[in-house]
Design a protein around this motif. Sequence first.
Motif, mmCIF file in Angstrom:
data_model
loop_
_atom_site.group_PDB
_atom_site.id
_atom_site.type_symbol
_atom_site.label_atom_id
_atom_site.label_comp_id
_atom_site.label_asym_id
_atom_site.label_seq_id
_atom_site.Cartn_x
_atom_site.Cartn_y
_atom_site.Cartn_z
ATOM 1 N N GLU A 113 -3.016 3.920 -14.241
ATOM 2 C CA GLU A 113 -3.987 3.292 -13.655
ATOM 3 C C GLU A 113 -3.801 1.586 -14.330
ATOM 4 O O GLU A 113 -3.209 1.635 -14.552
ATOM 5 C CB GLU A 113 -5.668 3.901 -14.259
ATOM 6 C CG GLU A 113 -6.544 2.274 -13.901
ATOM 7 C CD GLU A 113 -8.133 2.769 -14.327
ATOM 8 O OE1 GLU A 113 -8.720 1.437 -14.035
ATOM 9 O OE2 GLU A 113 -8.370 3.216 -15.367
ATOM 10 N N SER B 48 0.657 -1.323 -0.062
ATOM 11 C CA SER B 48 0.369 0.004 0.221
ATOM 12 C C SER B 48 0.914 1.149 -0.524
ATOM 13 O O SER B 48 0.672 2.156 -0.193
ATOM 14 C CB SER B 48 -0.825 0.226 0.930
ATOM 15 O OG SER B 48 -0.354 -0.304 2.470
ATOM 16 N N CYS C 58 -3.550 -4.404 -2.367
ATOM 17 C CA CYS C 58 -3.994 -4.348 -3.839
ATOM 18 C C CYS C 58 -5.949 -3.977 -4.695
ATOM 19 O O CYS C 58 -6.287 -4.572 -3.651
ATOM 20 C CB CYS C 58 -3.563 -5.955 -4.747
ATOM 21 S SG CYS C 58 -3.841 -5.461 -6.604
ATOM 22 N N PRO C 59 -5.373 -3.439 -5.421
ATOM 23 C CA PRO C 59 -6.982 -2.819 -5.692
ATOM 24 C C PRO C 59 -7.774 -3.696 -5.683
ATOM 25 O O PRO C 59 -7.271 -5.205 -6.993
ATOM 26 C CB PRO C 59 -6.854 -1.363 -6.386
ATOM 27 C CG PRO C 59 -5.879 -0.601 -6.291
ATOM 28 C CD PRO C 59 -4.850 -1.985 -5.860
ATOM 29 N N ASP C 60 -9.550 -3.596 -6.151
ATOM 30 C CA ASP C 60 -10.150 -4.836 -6.511
ATOM 31 C C ASP C 60 -10.241 -5.335 -8.103
ATOM 32 O O ASP C 60 -9.966 -6.812 -8.269
ATOM 33 C CB ASP C 60 -10.777 -4.520 -5.639
ATOM 34 C CG ASP C 60 -11.613 -4.804 -4.465
ATOM 35 O OD1 ASP C 60 -10.389 -5.957 -3.934
ATOM 36 O OD2 ASP C 60 -12.591 -4.309 -3.709
ATOM 37 N N ASP C 61 -10.020 -4.497 -9.017
ATOM 38 C CA ASP C 61 -9.640 -3.797 -10.117
ATOM 39 C C ASP C 61 -8.225 -4.744 -11.177
ATOM 40 O O ASP C 61 -8.142 -4.652 -12.573
ATOM 41 C CB ASP C 61 -10.537 -2.780 -10.659
ATOM 42 C CG ASP C 61 -9.248 -1.886 -10.305
ATOM 43 O OD1 ASP C 61 -9.322 -1.768 -9.713
ATOM 44 O OD2 ASP C 61 -9.387 -0.892 -11.287
ATOM 45 N N GLU D 69 0.877 6.123 -7.129
ATOM 46 C CA GLU D 69 -0.409 7.348 -7.106
ATOM 47 C C GLU D 69 0.352 9.028 -6.800
ATOM 48 O O GLU D 69 -0.245 10.275 -7.505
ATOM 49 C CB GLU D 69 -1.574 7.037 -6.279
ATOM 50 C CG GLU D 69 -2.239 6.284 -6.084
ATOM 51 C CD GLU D 69 -3.554 5.496 -5.999
ATOM 52 O OE1 GLU D 69 -3.058 6.365 -4.440
ATOM 53 O OE2 GLU D 69 -3.895 4.694 -5.433
#
Length: 504
Positions: free
Chosen positions: A350, A337, A374-377, A344
Amino acid sequence: MTFQFTIFEEPLLEFRYEQALEDPHDGLYLFGPYDADLPSHPKKITYGVIGTENGIVLFEKWSEQVLNAPQISEPDKLKLWPPYPGFDVAFACEWPNKASWTYTLDEKELLKASRHRDEYTRTYGVVNIFMEAFEVLGKRDESFNVIVCIVPEEIYKNCRPKSRPDDVWGHRPTSKQIDDFKKGQVTLFEEFSSKEHWSTDKYKMSVDFRRQIKARALKYNIPIQIIRETTLSLKNRGDSNRRLTCLSDRAWNLSTALYYKAGGKPWKLASAREGVCYIGISFKRVGDANERTACCAAQMFLDTGDGIVFLGDKGPWYSPEKKQFELSKDAAYNLLSGILRTYEDLGGQELKELFIHCRSSINEEAFEGYKEACPDDVKLVCVRVRKERNDLKLYRPGKMPIIRGSFLKWDDKTGYLWGTGFKPRIGTYDGWEVPIPLRIQIQYGDSSIDQVARDIFSLTKLNYNACKLGDSEPVTIMFSDAVGEILVSNPKIKDRRPQFKFYI
């Protein structure tokens, strides 16, 4: 069991005018750097030089006679060491013969400091002398793209781990006293009564000159290039004291590193998949050899070749029984994270896929932490990558070894990739031993082992610290120890920079 054997084609690199070639020498020579027409392209590099009087003179001569002049190797070595066209031709950028600023170090003082009996005192003392120059630099109004530090050969030899200088002087503390100093405890013993020894900071720094000066120079926000005086020899292959590659090869390597550190981008992967990033995880044990305490760091590389560095948590990550590093869920979460947050903050685009590379095996608890961060997508895949010295070697008929890019698929999750070997482009093998493969194992996540191996093979071409057809390891793994050493071995350093160029 049936094995599948493939030879990957050499990955292509993209240069100016969207031209793609496999060898960075060819691309830079014919077309120029990838960023030549981008707004970020440096048109002229402003640099400073710190060194002894002899070192500064040597670098000025080298700038004029080597960096800014065509160089050619021996006729029978032209494929191995291609001709160098000059800095302005290769990078569409001016490298002035004379530095904008120089600082002359007292050679006698420098050499005396490097001969102290205590390895912590001598390295700290030598770096202090260089830091005096940076203090002066910090008060100047003009900005610099890069600072070149020229190092006498004796400094290089004396200020490394396990160095044994000649003509030593001064007192070396006992191992027990050094351990106390590392914990911040001071002593009133007579031999440490001088003002110099009241600070225990030196015992919290690396005894390696390169790692310490890189760490302590971070506060000035200028990348540095360290060059040994002997590297600047104008003889084509060095001298009897140190054998070197030819002038053209040294010019290619040094100019590429300087251009990158000055803000340029020499090339990028032509086959890079948009939105894919690769993270190398490294560990460094802290304290006594029997302790479990270790620190972790991460290096993130994007499809463009840009690199980001992040220091993780310190904790009991080393298992003496397994001889492996294992992160807790919280530490893994904080590490991933943290680097994603830094990405970012730097305006990162993205992400679609995220691959984590690590020499150590990744335990299930750590994977849960990575997955939560980790982002879900975003697709997450964890891969163990390490050189396999004793497991497998392949040979082929004739005098030359296995071809670079050879890949043996062991099963759907495991394969062996040879980053070294015979290189058809140069018509030879430029190594010294039987090529050692990388063992690649997908430990978590869903991905094709063939695609993972191809990506890793491509990442062997993103070393901007030199100009080479390709390395034996991907950049995610190759520099992980060096970056980790700079961050972890110098815990007193608070001014950290996220950009990878500050650490190589």
